[in-house]
Design an enzyme around this catalytic site. Structure first.
Site, PDB file in Angstrom:
ATOM      1  N   GLU A  87      43.657  34.405  28.886  1.00 22.67           N
ATOM      2  CA  GLU A  87      44.635  35.477  28.788  1.00 22.67           C
ATOM      3  C   GLU A  87      46.112  35.104  29.120  1.00 22.67           C
ATOM      4  OE1 GLU A  87      41.404  39.009  29.420  1.00 22.67           O
ATOM      5  OE2 GLU A  87      42.434  38.142  31.161  1.00 22.67           O
ATOM      6  N   GLN A 139      34.258  37.707  44.065  1.00 22.44           N
ATOM      7  CA  GLN A 139      35.433  38.656  44.309  1.00 22.44           C
ATOM      8  C   GLN A 139      34.787  39.719  45.374  1.00 22.44           C
ATOM      9  OE1 GLN A 139      38.304  41.681  44.144  1.00 22.44           O
ATOM     10  NE2 GLN A 139      38.490  39.680  43.119  1.00 22.44           N
ATOM     11  N   THR A 183      30.460  42.619  38.604  1.00 20.04           N
ATOM     12  CA  THR A 183      29.502  41.697  37.940  1.00 20.04           C
ATOM     13  C   THR A 183      30.541  40.931  37.039  1.00 20.04           C
ATOM     14  OG1 THR A 183      29.046  43.397  36.273  1.00 20.04           O
ATOM     15  CG2 THR A 183      27.679  43.373  38.118  1.00 20.04           C
ATOM     16  N   VAL A 188      35.011  47.318  38.335  1.00 21.75           N
ATOM     17  CA  VAL A 188      36.146  46.183  38.296  1.00 21.75           C
ATOM     18  C   VAL A 188      35.639  44.949  37.169  1.00 21.75           C
ATOM     19  CG1 VAL A 188      36.924  44.207  39.647  1.00 21.75           C
ATOM     20  CG2 VAL A 188      36.694  46.627  40.630  1.00 21.75           C
ATOM     21  N   ASP A 231      36.058  43.925  31.849  1.00 26.68           N
ATOM     22  CA  ASP A 231      37.490  43.833  31.896  1.00 26.68           C
ATOM     23  C   ASP A 231      37.759  43.155  30.578  1.00 26.68           C
ATOM     24  OD1 ASP A 231      36.331  41.563  32.536  1.00 26.68           O
ATOM     25  OD2 ASP A 231      37.682  41.079  34.548  1.00 26.68           O
ATOM     26  N   VAL A 243      40.860  47.226  34.896  1.00 26.45           N
ATOM     27  CA  VAL A 243      40.662  46.084  34.039  1.00 26.45           C
ATOM     28  C   VAL A 243      41.800  44.902  34.784  1.00 26.45           C
ATOM     29  CG1 VAL A 243      39.986  47.180  32.234  1.00 26.45           C
ATOM     30  CG2 VAL A 243      42.355  46.647  32.415  1.00 26.45           C
ATOM     31  N   LYS A 267      75.335  20.719  29.105  1.00 29.27           N
ATOM     32  CA  LYS A 267      75.129  20.329  27.702  1.00 29.27           C
ATOM     33  C   LYS A 267      74.381  18.835  27.612  1.00 29.27           C
ATOM     34  CE  LYS A 267      78.471  23.787  26.002  1.00 29.27           C
ATOM     35  NZ  LYS A 267      79.605  23.874  25.093  1.00 29.27           N
TER      36      LYS A 267
END
Length: 348
Positions: free
Chosen positions: A56, A140, A202, A225, A228, A294, A330
């Site tokens: 993602e 987590q 989980t 949590v 997601d 999420v 440039k």
């Protein structure tokens, strides 16, 4: 120059400031940014799904800063020695587009997710909450446990995971922490029974039913949590039907959260409205509240700002030349350093 922060730098920040202070600062940055909700250019994250997981991109910007996070979710990774979630992020100046900071976000995502959970629970859980069930004791879990202990004063945490080694790992890290009692339970139902707060973290990419309506009790705050991404849930839909439901960014939550099970007109409240006093949070001691967490790009924006400021305060990070430093802006070709370019090209 761009500042680069590695996992070692983030660990040094936590070691130097202490985890309670890091969580406190994170919540401060999160609340400050959520209170500026309407100043941000927002969108749901862009996801690429495969059978094994998801990758993602999570972008967001205000008038001054732009950030994005690259993050994956691959539950099978632990079998090959990799984390389920890995992330990196970037913070850039909107006026010029110059990248100010590139940072690891694997450790930081765990910190900001836990800080967000605790920030929301401070508004939605009962004020006298002392116990929490923690379902899922993987990567987590310690972050969630400590955020709730340090920021809400949770003194008892009831643990359950189908992987007993995960629970043993958590116990190894947290057992003996003053003021915190850990209780290992034989099932989700046992862990949840009588808990003031329920947190589920989980990892499997499945439509699971970790919590069912018969497990919930009046006055509970549920912090979901793990659900997601599309096709990944943790709650029986009856749990949402029984609760007042809060989300981060509704367009994203309807696609990815436990909310994906519900009809399009199912009522939810974006959490920023509670912070600003535009909507109520918990309406009574008996009400069941549910935070469909999420993970949203604003939270990474806040975390990257905190990392930038902590790195400056503590003198951490490495200056790297990601962008050419040019006397003549440039003359990009000249940065290749090719002597006698024309003859070199002819020889090729």
């Amino acid at each position: 120059m761009t500042t680069l922060l590695t996992t070692e730098d983030v660990a040094r920040i936590t070691q130097t400031l202490g985890l309670p202070e890091v969580f406190k600062r994170l919540v401060g940055y999160l609340e400050a940014d959520y209170l500026r909700w309407n100043e941000f250019d927002k969108c749901a994250r862009v996801a690429s799904h495969t059978e094994d997981g998801v990758i993602e991109l999570m972008p967001i910007a205000d008038a001054s800063l732009y950030s994005f996070k690259y993050v994956n979710g691959h539950p099978k990774n632990t079998r090959v020695g990799l984390p389920t979630v890995m992330a990196v992020g970037l913070l850039a100046d909107v006026a010029t587009g110059r990248p100010e900071l590139v940072s690891e976000l694997t450790l930081t995502t765990a910190l900001r997710t836990a800080a967000t959970s605790a920030m929301v629970a401070r508004k939605l859980a009962r004020k006298n909450a002392k116990s929490m069930a923690l379902i899922g004791n993987g990567a987590q879990s310690e972050f969630q446990a400590l955020a709730f202990h340090y920021l809400l004063g949770i003194s008892e945490i009831r643990l359950f995971d189908i992987d007993t080694a995960a629970t043993a790992k958590l116990l190894c890290h947290l057992q003996g922490l003053p003021g915190l009692t850990l209780k290992v339970c034989a099932s989700t139902a046992e862990a949840v029974r009588g808990a003031d707060i329920v947190t589920t973290v989980t990892a499997d990419k499945t439509n699971a039913t970790i919590i069912t309506p018969d497990m919930i009790e009046l006055g509970m705050h549920i912090n979901g949590v793990g659900g997601d991404c599309p096709g990944k849930t943790e709650m029986h839909r009856g749990v949402l039907e029984a609760a007042k439901v809060f989300v981060e960014f509704e367009p994203q939550s309807r696609i990815e959260g436990d909310l994906q099970q519900m009809p399009a007109d199912f009522a939810v409240t974006e959490f920023w409205r509670v912070l600003k006093g535009l909507s109520s949070g918990r309406d009574s001691a008996e009400q069941i509240t549910f935070f469909d967490s999420v993970g949203f790009a604003l939270e990474d924006f806040s975390a990257l700002r905190l990392l930038r400021d902590c790195a400056r305060e503590l003198g951490l990070g490495q200056d790297v030349s990601l962008i050419p430093q040019m006397a003549n802006p440039k003359d990009l070709f000249g940065q290749l350093g090719l002597a006698h370019a024309s003859s070199t090209l002819r020889a090729a």
